[in-house]
Design an enzyme around this catalytic site. Structure first.
Site, PDB file in Angstrom:
ATOM      1  N   LYS A  47       0.820  -1.183   0.000  1.00 27.64           N
ATOM      2  CA  LYS A  47       0.000   0.000   0.000  1.00 27.64           C
ATOM      3  C   LYS A  47       0.873   1.260   0.000  1.00 27.64           C
ATOM      4  O   LYS A  47       0.399   2.358  -0.250  1.00 27.64           O
ATOM      5  CB  LYS A  47      -0.884   0.036   1.270  1.00 27.64           C
ATOM      6  CG  LYS A  47      -1.696  -1.208   1.481  1.00 27.64           C
ATOM      7  CD  LYS A  47      -2.357  -1.155   2.873  1.00 27.64           C
ATOM      8  CE  LYS A  47      -2.980  -2.491   3.195  1.00 27.64           C
ATOM      9  NZ  LYS A  47      -3.242  -2.641   4.631  1.00 27.64           N
ATOM     10  N   GLY A  48       2.147   1.081   0.308  1.00 26.84           N
ATOM     11  CA  GLY A  48       3.017   2.232   0.574  1.00 26.84           C
ATOM     12  C   GLY A  48       3.168   3.195  -0.582  1.00 26.84           C
ATOM     13  O   GLY A  48       3.404   4.382  -0.381  1.00 26.84           O
ATOM     14  N   GLU A 103       7.716   2.693  -6.345  1.00 27.51           N
ATOM     15  CA  GLU A 103       7.871   2.211  -4.973  1.00 27.51           C
ATOM     16  C   GLU A 103       8.014   3.383  -4.010  1.00 27.51           C
ATOM     17  O   GLU A 103       8.477   4.461  -4.391  1.00 27.51           O
ATOM     18  CB  GLU A 103       9.126   1.330  -4.864  1.00 27.51           C
ATOM     19  CG  GLU A 103       8.836  -0.159  -4.813  1.00 27.51           C
ATOM     20  CD  GLU A 103       8.235  -0.632  -3.499  1.00 27.51           C
ATOM     21  OE1 GLU A 103       7.519   0.141  -2.818  1.00 27.51           O
ATOM     22  OE2 GLU A 103       8.460  -1.792  -3.147  1.00 27.51           O
ATOM     23  N   ASP A 104       7.625   3.137  -2.766  1.00 27.36           N
ATOM     24  CA  ASP A 104       7.807   4.148  -1.736  1.00 27.36           C
ATOM     25  C   ASP A 104       9.246   4.182  -1.232  1.00 27.36           C
ATOM     26  O   ASP A 104       9.899   5.211  -1.237  1.00 27.36           O
ATOM     27  CB  ASP A 104       6.836   3.920  -0.568  1.00 27.36           C
ATOM     28  CG  ASP A 104       6.868   2.469  -0.050  1.00 27.36           C
ATOM     29  OD1 ASP A 104       7.567   1.617  -0.639  1.00 27.36           O
ATOM     30  OD2 ASP A 104       6.182   2.189   0.946  1.00 27.36           O
ATOM     31  N   ASP A 107      14.620  -0.627   1.118  1.00 30.75           N
ATOM     32  CA  ASP A 107      15.447  -0.828   2.305  1.00 30.75           C
ATOM     33  C   ASP A 107      16.551  -1.815   1.937  1.00 30.75           C
ATOM     34  O   ASP A 107      17.604  -1.428   1.466  1.00 30.75           O
ATOM     35  CB  ASP A 107      14.548  -1.312   3.446  1.00 30.75           C
ATOM     36  CG  ASP A 107      15.313  -1.484   4.745  1.00 30.75           C
ATOM     37  OD1 ASP A 107      16.503  -1.156   4.783  1.00 30.75           O
ATOM     38  OD2 ASP A 107      14.708  -1.949   5.730  1.00 30.75           O
ATOM     39  N   LYS A 135      17.289   3.581   1.229  1.00 28.25           N
ATOM     40  CA  LYS A 135      18.160   3.497   2.412  1.00 28.25           C
ATOM     41  C   LYS A 135      19.514   2.912   2.020  1.00 28.25           C
ATOM     42  O   LYS A 135      19.636   2.247   0.984  1.00 28.25           O
ATOM     43  CB  LYS A 135      17.494   2.616   3.467  1.00 28.25           C
ATOM     44  CG  LYS A 135      16.299   3.259   4.138  1.00 28.25           C
ATOM     45  CD  LYS A 135      15.856   2.410   5.309  1.00 28.25           C
ATOM     46  CE  LYS A 135      14.596   2.931   5.928  1.00 28.25           C
ATOM     47  NZ  LYS A 135      14.154   2.074   7.048  1.00 28.25           N
ATOM     48  N   PHE A 156      13.947   4.353  10.641  1.00 25.50           N
ATOM     49  CA  PHE A 156      12.580   3.973  10.279  1.00 25.50           C
ATOM     50  C   PHE A 156      11.748   5.236  10.111  1.00 25.50           C
ATOM     51  O   PHE A 156      11.646   6.052  11.022  1.00 25.50           O
ATOM     52  CB  PHE A 156      11.977   3.060  11.343  1.00 25.50           C
ATOM     53  CG  PHE A 156      10.748   2.367  10.850  1.00 25.50           C
ATOM     54  CD1 PHE A 156      10.847   1.218  10.090  1.00 25.50           C
ATOM     55  CD2 PHE A 156       9.489   2.898  11.109  1.00 25.50           C
ATOM     56  CE1 PHE A 156       9.713   0.594   9.600  1.00 25.50           C
ATOM     57  CE2 PHE A 156       8.350   2.276  10.621  1.00 25.50           C
ATOM     58  CZ  PHE A 156       8.466   1.131   9.868  1.00 25.50           C
ATOM     59  N   VAL A 157      11.178   5.387   8.946  1.00 22.20           N
ATOM     60  CA  VAL A 157      10.413   6.604   8.656  1.00 22.20           C
ATOM     61  C   VAL A 157       8.944   6.263   8.367  1.00 22.20           C
ATOM     62  O   VAL A 157       8.628   5.152   7.943  1.00 22.20           O
ATOM     63  CB  VAL A 157      11.014   7.383   7.455  1.00 22.20           C
ATOM     64  CG1 VAL A 157      12.368   7.956   7.806  1.00 22.20           C
ATOM     65  CG2 VAL A 157      11.116   6.500   6.215  1.00 22.20           C
ATOM     66  N   ASP A 163       4.055   3.329   6.678  1.00 16.77           N
ATOM     67  CA  ASP A 163       3.334   3.090   7.924  1.00 16.77           C
ATOM     68  C   ASP A 163       4.204   2.498   9.026  1.00 16.77           C
ATOM     69  O   ASP A 163       5.285   1.979   8.775  1.00 16.77           O
ATOM     70  CB  ASP A 163       2.178   2.122   7.683  1.00 16.77           C
ATOM     71  CG  ASP A 163       2.673   0.680   7.510  1.00 16.77           C
ATOM     72  OD1 ASP A 163       3.576   0.462   6.675  1.00 16.77           O
ATOM     73  OD2 ASP A 163       2.189  -0.212   8.217  1.00 16.77           O
ATOM     74  N   ARG A 169       0.311   6.551   7.553  1.00 20.76           N
ATOM     75  CA  ARG A 169       0.397   6.616   6.089  1.00 20.76           C
ATOM     76  C   ARG A 169      -0.135   7.943   5.567  1.00 20.76           C
ATOM     77  O   ARG A 169       0.277   8.413   4.514  1.00 20.76           O
ATOM     78  CB  ARG A 169      -0.447   5.497   5.449  1.00 20.76           C
ATOM     79  CG  ARG A 169       0.118   4.104   5.600  1.00 20.76           C
ATOM     80  CD  ARG A 169      -0.604   3.171   4.642  1.00 20.76           C
ATOM     81  NE  ARG A 169      -0.482   1.770   4.996  1.00 20.76           N
ATOM     82  CZ  ARG A 169       0.526   0.981   4.649  1.00 20.76           C
ATOM     83  NH1 ARG A 169       1.522   1.480   3.955  1.00 20.76           N
ATOM     84  NH2 ARG A 169       0.564  -0.287   5.001  1.00 20.76           N
TER      85      ARG A 169
HETATM   86  P1  IMP Z   1      13.015  -4.306   1.439  1.00 22.24           P
HETATM   87  O1  IMP Z   1      12.648  -5.619   0.827  1.00 22.24           O
HETATM   88  O2  IMP Z   1      13.882  -4.487   2.656  1.00 22.24           O
HETATM   89  O3  IMP Z   1      13.608  -3.325   0.480  1.00 22.24           O
HETATM   90  O4  IMP Z   1      11.643  -3.732   2.031  1.00 22.24           O
HETATM   91  C1  IMP Z   1      10.936  -2.699   1.452  1.00 22.24           C
HETATM   92  C2  IMP Z   1       9.605  -2.516   2.156  1.00 22.24           C
HETATM   93  O5  IMP Z   1       9.779  -2.487   3.580  1.00 22.24           O
HETATM   94  C3  IMP Z   1       8.987  -1.190   1.772  1.00 22.24           C
HETATM   95  O6  IMP Z   1       8.177  -1.289   0.620  1.00 22.24           O
HETATM   96  C4  IMP Z   1       8.210  -0.843   3.036  1.00 22.24           C
HETATM   97  O7  IMP Z   1       6.934  -1.436   2.990  1.00 22.24           O
HETATM   98  C5  IMP Z   1       9.003  -1.471   4.157  1.00 22.24           C
HETATM   99  N1  IMP Z   1       9.921  -0.488   4.806  1.00 22.24           N
HETATM  100  C6  IMP Z   1      11.262  -0.464   4.746  1.00 22.24           C
HETATM  101  N2  IMP Z   1      11.765   0.572   5.450  1.00 22.24           N
HETATM  102  C7  IMP Z   1      10.702   1.235   5.959  1.00 22.24           C
HETATM  103  C8  IMP Z   1      10.567   2.427   6.776  1.00 22.24           C
HETATM  104  O8  IMP Z   1      11.525   3.113   7.183  1.00 22.24           O
HETATM  105  N3  IMP Z   1       9.292   2.794   7.095  1.00 22.24           N
HETATM  106  C9  IMP Z   1       8.200   2.099   6.686  1.00 22.24           C
HETATM  107  N4  IMP Z   1       8.281   0.982   5.923  1.00 22.24           N
HETATM  108  C10 IMP Z   1       9.518   0.555   5.560  1.00 22.24           C
END
Ligand code: IMP
Length: 183
Positions: A47-48, A103-104, A107, A135, A156-157, A163, A169
């Site tokens: 949903k992000g 994408e939002d 990470d 990140k 963490f944001v 969210d 959100r």
């Molecule tokens: P990745 O697979 O580790 O890149 O995870 C990405 C997903 O983790 C994003 O689409 C978010 O849903 C969630 N996520 C990662 N960091 C944050 C954060 O700082 N705040 C909120 N959601 C996050």
């Protein structure tokens, strides 16, 4: 919940609504240039990415289509395993299409690298990524992100689609959470 209470949960505004809007406009100009004369399908990850998709799409001065996927990543938050399940698939057949994943935040990049491999297997003309936030850990993955809004620290944001336990959100800014929220 009243706005004063939400403000108590936040420590630091990382990006204001205005900064996000300005950056998305710059990214939109780059996308317009790069996809000149081509059809583009924007694929948002629920949903992000809802806010990014809404504002990016409206910044684009051209036709685009939009579609959505919802995926769940097992083990995420502790040890992101990269094992992903599709909760909602695309409505669109993407074979031969130029796909731009919206994408939002990236990470570890594990979720996204799985998603890109999955989309590539469907025979699109191209698949690129547009992410508002990235990140530092993301550089370890070999995910090539064509459009990045902001590189942010490893914190963490929340806000602007992001969210914590499904809350925050709807904030207009991107902010860090106060420690008392976690405890
Ligand atoms: P990745 O697979 O580790 O890149 O995870 C990405 C997903 O983790 C994003 O689409 C978010 O849903 C969630 N996520 C990662 N960091 C944050 C954060 O700082 N705040 C909120 N959601 C996050």
């Amino acid at each position: 919940m009243e706005s004063a209470q939400i403000a108590d949960d936040l420590t630091n505004t990382l990006l204001t609504e205005g900064q996000i809007k300005d950056r998305l406009a710059q990214m939109a100009r780059a996308i317009e240039r790069d996809y000149d004369g081509q059809d583009v399908l924007l694929v948002g990850v629920l949903k992000g990415a809802v806010m990014v998709m809404a504002d990016l799409a409206r910044s684009l001065d051209r036709h685009v289509e939009m579609d959505w996927m919802a995926i769940s990543s097992y083990g995420h938050g502790t040890t992101s395993s990269g094992v992903v399940r599709i909760l909602k698939d695309l409505d669109t057949d993407i074979s031969g299409r130029h796909v731009l994943v919206v994408e939002d935040i990236i990470d570890t990049g594990l979720t996204l690298s799985w998603l890109i491999a999955n989309l590539r297997s469907r025979g699109p003309a191209s698949v690129e990524i547009c992410a508002l936030l990235r990140k530092p850990d993301a550089v370890r993955m070999s995910v090539d992100v064509r459009y990045v809004g902001f590189d942010i620290p490893n914190e963490f944001v929340v806000g602007y689609g992001l969210d914590y336990g499904e809350r925050y959100r709807n904030l207009r800014d991107v902010a860090t959470l106060a420690p008392h929220v976690y405890t």
